[in-house]
Write a protein that holds these residues in place. Structure first.
Motif, mmCIF file in Angstrom:
data_model
loop_
_atom_site.group_PDB
_atom_site.id
_atom_site.type_symbol
_atom_site.label_atom_id
_atom_site.label_comp_id
_atom_site.label_asym_id
_atom_site.label_seq_id
_atom_site.Cartn_x
_atom_site.Cartn_y
_atom_site.Cartn_z
ATOM 1 N N LEU A 1 -27.534 12.466 -11.420
ATOM 2 C CA LEU A 1 -27.171 13.593 -10.546
ATOM 3 C C LEU A 1 -26.340 13.027 -9.404
ATOM 4 N N ARG A 2 -25.174 13.606 -9.226
ATOM 5 C CA ARG A 2 -24.283 13.116 -8.169
ATOM 6 C C ARG A 2 -24.203 14.184 -7.073
ATOM 7 N N ILE A 3 -24.486 13.728 -5.816
ATOM 8 C CA ILE A 3 -24.476 14.678 -4.695
ATOM 9 C C ILE A 3 -23.335 14.314 -3.751
ATOM 10 N N ILE B 1 -19.001 7.975 -0.115
ATOM 11 C CA ILE B 1 -19.554 7.725 -1.451
ATOM 12 C C ILE B 1 -20.653 8.751 -1.724
ATOM 13 N N PRO B 2 -20.588 9.399 -2.907
ATOM 14 C CA PRO B 2 -21.663 10.360 -3.209
ATOM 15 C C PRO B 2 -22.993 9.637 -3.456
ATOM 16 N N GLN B 3 -24.057 10.354 -3.240
ATOM 17 C CA GLN B 3 -25.387 9.789 -3.518
ATOM 18 C C GLN B 3 -25.701 10.017 -4.998
ATOM 19 N N LEU B 4 -26.194 8.974 -5.674
ATOM 20 C CA LEU B 4 -26.545 9.087 -7.091
ATOM 21 C C LEU B 4 -28.061 9.135 -7.243
ATOM 22 N N ILE B 5 -28.503 10.004 -8.116
ATOM 23 C CA ILE B 5 -29.940 10.062 -8.442
ATOM 24 C C ILE B 5 -30.086 9.787 -9.934
ATOM 25 N N GLU B 6 -30.901 8.796 -10.241
ATOM 26 C CA GLU B 6 -31.125 8.442 -11.653
ATOM 27 C C GLU B 6 -32.288 9.287 -12.190
ATOM 28 N N ILE B 7 -32.008 9.948 -13.325
ATOM 29 C CA ILE B 7 -33.035 10.821 -13.927
ATOM 30 C C ILE B 7 -33.461 10.218 -15.261
#
Lengths: 225, 300
Positions: B69-71, B125-131
């Motif tokens: 997920l990229r925020i 830089i976008p925040q990345l969430i690993e799912i």
């Protein structure tokens, strides 16, 4: 045994043999003569199934050659020993192995047969040449080796095409003697030759019939020798 | 003669029968070389095929259960949107875990492209969430709708967009490897057939003599078939051994090396190499047998 019934054979558009009938009786001794190109070799090839007549019927040991497949032909060849004028050896094998080839290909290559082989080579006078290669043999030695190969399977019939064609008189007498001995052992012999001296010499040793091919026909050449 | 007896005679051999056909140097060397070269190529085609298979499986397994997920949001909203996204993800059925990547982890991801000294603090830089998904997986369409409503700057990437073409490419590569092996087998058969035909033609006189003395065609054919089968077998054994050595000497698999350094055999893959020489022997047996039957049928 071998029976040709009113056969004809054409080659290259011309008829070489016509209306030929012949029956080879067991234990008989025949000479086949005629000028060069008259069809003596063709006649012999018809007698062992290497050629099929263009008309008429050839029976080998009761079987019509037209109905024989390749395996039948191979089995028949084991009953008919053939000596060619040019002998036809496998030049890379020594005399011993060439003479034993019919045993090898028929799976009868046993120790006992090897003992017979030694006797046979001695009988034809090649005991000392067993390890020689065919190209190292003289004409007479080649013919004797071919004869040994032709009889090693103890065939009922031996056909020889000009067996003395490439040898001197003394050697031709030796070969004739071997063939006469075979006949006395009960083998049926048919020799194609143009050498009338050989035929005359034979009368001292064996009762033979002389056949002649002339004008595409097979004739009895004369009285029994 | 039964097939079993024929096969046993072919394998056990007959020293006397083997000598009937003279050794022919040219066809012997040609068969040996062709079988060896083809076996060598088969080793590489097999290595390629197996490596492609492993690659496709790895991409499928490792990436199929994960998403990102990229925020993208202004700095002051980034923390809030990240927290909101994590809340949404944690409450979504089919998601095993969700974790925001640290600044250091994001730097490491970008380092191969921008270098290690990238000033992340000064860049948007976008925040990345690993799912990580459960085995059942989640409803992607439903999750996107929820994220659209609650985290407007979030973009869900389930990797399908680039994983599928890569898997397809790896699958094609594997297929190409097997097709190559098939073509190599056919080319081997063609070359051995040519060599056998040459040997049979060169030995027409030998065949004539053998027939004159009562040899059956099966006997004559066996003499040639056995010779060519054994030549193909030994040539393929040498080619396979050299091919295996060449593959063994390739650099070992490393993550940084990617696909090329993984072009080797692993585990049971090495055992597959043992099948190459016997298969070459079977190809030679069938090719020479067909050539011998045809030639003997044509010879009067």
């Amino acid at each position: 045994m071998i029976e040709l019934d009113n056969i004809a054979y054409s080659y290259g558009g011309g008829e070489l043999l016509s209306e030929v009938s012949f029956k080879l009786a067991p234990g008989s001794f025949h000479f086949l003569t005629g000028p060069s190109g008259s069809g003596k070799t063709t006649f012999l090839k018809l007698c062992y199934g290497a050629l099929t007549p263009t008309a008429g019927r050839v029976q080998l040991f009761g079987k019509d050659v037209r109905e024989m497949d390749r395996d039948d032909h191979a089995m028949t060849r084991r009953q008919i020993g053939v000596v060619h004028q040019d002998c036809q050896f496998l030049d890379h094998l020594p005399v011993r192995e060439n003479v034993a080839l019919p045993l090898t290909v028929s799976g009868k290559d046993s120790l006992e047969q090897h003992s017979n082989l030694k006797e046979l080579l001695t009988w034809v006078g090649l005991g000392h040449r067993a390890s020689a290669l065919p190209p190292e043999l003289s004409g007479g030695e080649r013919q004797r080796a071919a004869l040994a190969r032709a009889v090693i399977m103890s065939p009922d019939v031996v056909l020889a095409d000009e067996p003395t064609g490439n040898v001197d008189w003394e050697m031709s007498q030796r070969l004739l003697q071997l063939l006469v001995e075979l006949n006395k052992m009960g083998k049926t012999i048919l020799i194609a030759t143009h050498d009338m001296n050989l035929i005359r010499a034979a009368k001292h040793h064996v009762q033979a019939r002389v056949l002649r091919i002339s004008g595409r026909k097979l004739q009895l050449a004369g009285a029994d020798l | 003669m039964s097939k079993g007896l024929q096969l046993s005679k072919l394998i056990m051999g007959d020293a006397q029968a083997d000598r009937v056909v003279p050794p022919t140097g040219f066809t012997a060397r040609l068969t040996l070389f062709a079988a060896g070269a083809m076996a060598f190529l088969t080793v590489f085609a097999l290595a390629l095929s197996l490596a492609s298979g492993r690659l496709a499986a790895r991409w499928g397994e490792e990436l199929a259960q994960s998403s990102t997920l990229r925020i993208s949001a202004p700095d002051e909203q980034m923390a809030a949107q990240t927290a909101a996204a994590l809340t949404v993800l944690e409450s979504t059925p089919g998601i095993a875990s969700a974790r925001a990547l640290s600044v250091e982890e994001q730097r490491n991801l970008l380092a191969p492209w921008f270098g290690p000294d990238l000033p992340l603090d000064s860049l948007p830089i976008p925040q990345l969430i690993e799912i990580v998904e459960t085995e059942e997986g989640y409803d992607g369409a439903g999750l996107r709708l929820r994220l659209q409503a609650e985290v407007p700057g979030a973009v869900l990437d389930d990797h399908n967009r680039w994983r599928r073409p890569l898997e397809r490419a790896a699958g094609r590569l594997r297929l190409l490897g097997w097709v190559s092996i098939g073509l190599i087998g056919a080319a081997t058969a063609a070359m051995i057939t040519l060599a056998a035909n040459a040997a049979l033609a060169a030995n027409a006189q030998v065949i004539s003599v053998l027939r004159l003395i009562g040899a059956q065609d099966s006997y004559i054919a066996r003499a040639f078939v056995r010779r060519f089968t054994l030549r193909a077998l030994s040539g393929a054994a040498i080619g396979t051994a050299l091919g295996a050595l060449a593959v063994f000497l390739l650099p070992s698999a490393q993550d940084s090396g990617g696909f090329l350094t993984g072009l080797g055999f692993q585990g049971i893959g090495w055992a597959l190499l043992a099948l190459i020489p016997p298969l070459a022997g079977v190809v030679a047996y069938l090719a020479t047998g067909a050539a011998a039957r045809r030639t003997l049928g044509e010879l009067t």
